[in-house]
Write a protein that holds these residues in place. Structure first.
Motif, PDB file in Angstrom:
ATOM      1  N   ALA A 138     -40.916  26.137 -16.901  1.00 61.80           N
ATOM      2  CA  ALA A 138     -41.505  27.475 -16.779  1.00 61.80           C
ATOM      3  C   ALA A 138     -42.561  27.784 -17.840  1.00 61.80           C
ATOM      4  N   PRO A 139     -42.308  27.543 -19.122  1.00 65.51           N
ATOM      5  CA  PRO A 139     -43.340  27.870 -20.117  1.00 65.51           C
ATOM      6  C   PRO A 139     -44.623  27.059 -19.935  1.00 65.51           C
ATOM      7  N   ILE A 140     -44.484  25.845 -19.444  1.00 67.95           N
ATOM      8  CA  ILE A 140     -45.650  24.975 -19.273  1.00 67.95           C
ATOM      9  C   ILE A 140     -46.567  25.535 -18.188  1.00 67.95           C
ATOM     10  N   TYR A 141     -46.005  26.159 -17.167  1.00 67.36           N
ATOM     11  CA  TYR A 141     -46.808  26.765 -16.115  1.00 67.36           C
ATOM     12  C   TYR A 141     -47.219  28.198 -16.463  1.00 67.36           C
ATOM     13  N   TYR A 142     -46.336  28.934 -17.080  1.00 68.61           N
ATOM     14  CA  TYR A 142     -46.575  30.344 -17.365  1.00 68.61           C
ATOM     15  C   TYR A 142     -47.793  30.550 -18.251  1.00 68.61           C
ATOM     16  N   ARG A 143     -47.871  29.835 -19.340  1.00 66.88           N
ATOM     17  CA  ARG A 143     -48.952  30.088 -20.301  1.00 66.88           C
ATOM     18  C   ARG A 143     -50.340  29.877 -19.709  1.00 66.88           C
ATOM     19  N   PRO A 144     -50.638  28.758 -19.092  1.00 64.22           N
ATOM     20  CA  PRO A 144     -52.002  28.621 -18.577  1.00 64.22           C
ATOM     21  C   PRO A 144     -52.276  29.463 -17.320  1.00 64.22           C
ATOM     22  N   LEU A 145     -51.268  29.679 -16.485  1.00 63.86           N
ATOM     23  CA  LEU A 145     -51.497  30.385 -15.233  1.00 63.86           C
ATOM     24  C   LEU A 145     -51.444  31.906 -15.355  1.00 63.86           C
ATOM     25  N   VAL A 146     -50.593  32.409 -16.217  1.00 66.44           N
ATOM     26  CA  VAL A 146     -50.412  33.855 -16.325  1.00 66.44           C
ATOM     27  C   VAL A 146     -51.148  34.426 -17.535  1.00 66.44           C
ATOM     28  N   THR A 147     -50.968  33.815 -18.691  1.00 65.43           N
ATOM     29  CA  THR A 147     -51.583  34.359 -19.902  1.00 65.43           C
ATOM     30  C   THR A 147     -52.904  33.681 -20.238  1.00 65.43           C
TER      31      THR A 147
END
Length: 56
Positions: A22-31
């Motif tokens: 989750a953090p690997i996808y969240y940071r570039p895609l959401v933030t």
């Protein structure tokens, strides 16, 4: 890890994967934040670490 006895048999393997990915996808895609190697290592280590202490 479970077969080797590093984690209890009751561990939710799917939850470990979610915590790690989750953090690997969240940071570039959401933030839109960049990921460092340290970020990905920390994310990959978080799921098994949580399982070892009984958090999942």
């Amino acid at each position: 890890m479970i077969a080797r006895g590093n984690l209890p048999d009751i561990v939710d393997v799917e939850q470990i994967v979610h915590l790690a990915v989750a953090p690997i996808y969240y940071r570039p895609l959401v933030t839109h934040e960049a990921l460092t190697t340290q970020d990905t290592v920390r994310a990959a280590d978080s799921g098994p670490a949580a399982a070892r202490v009984g958090a999942i």
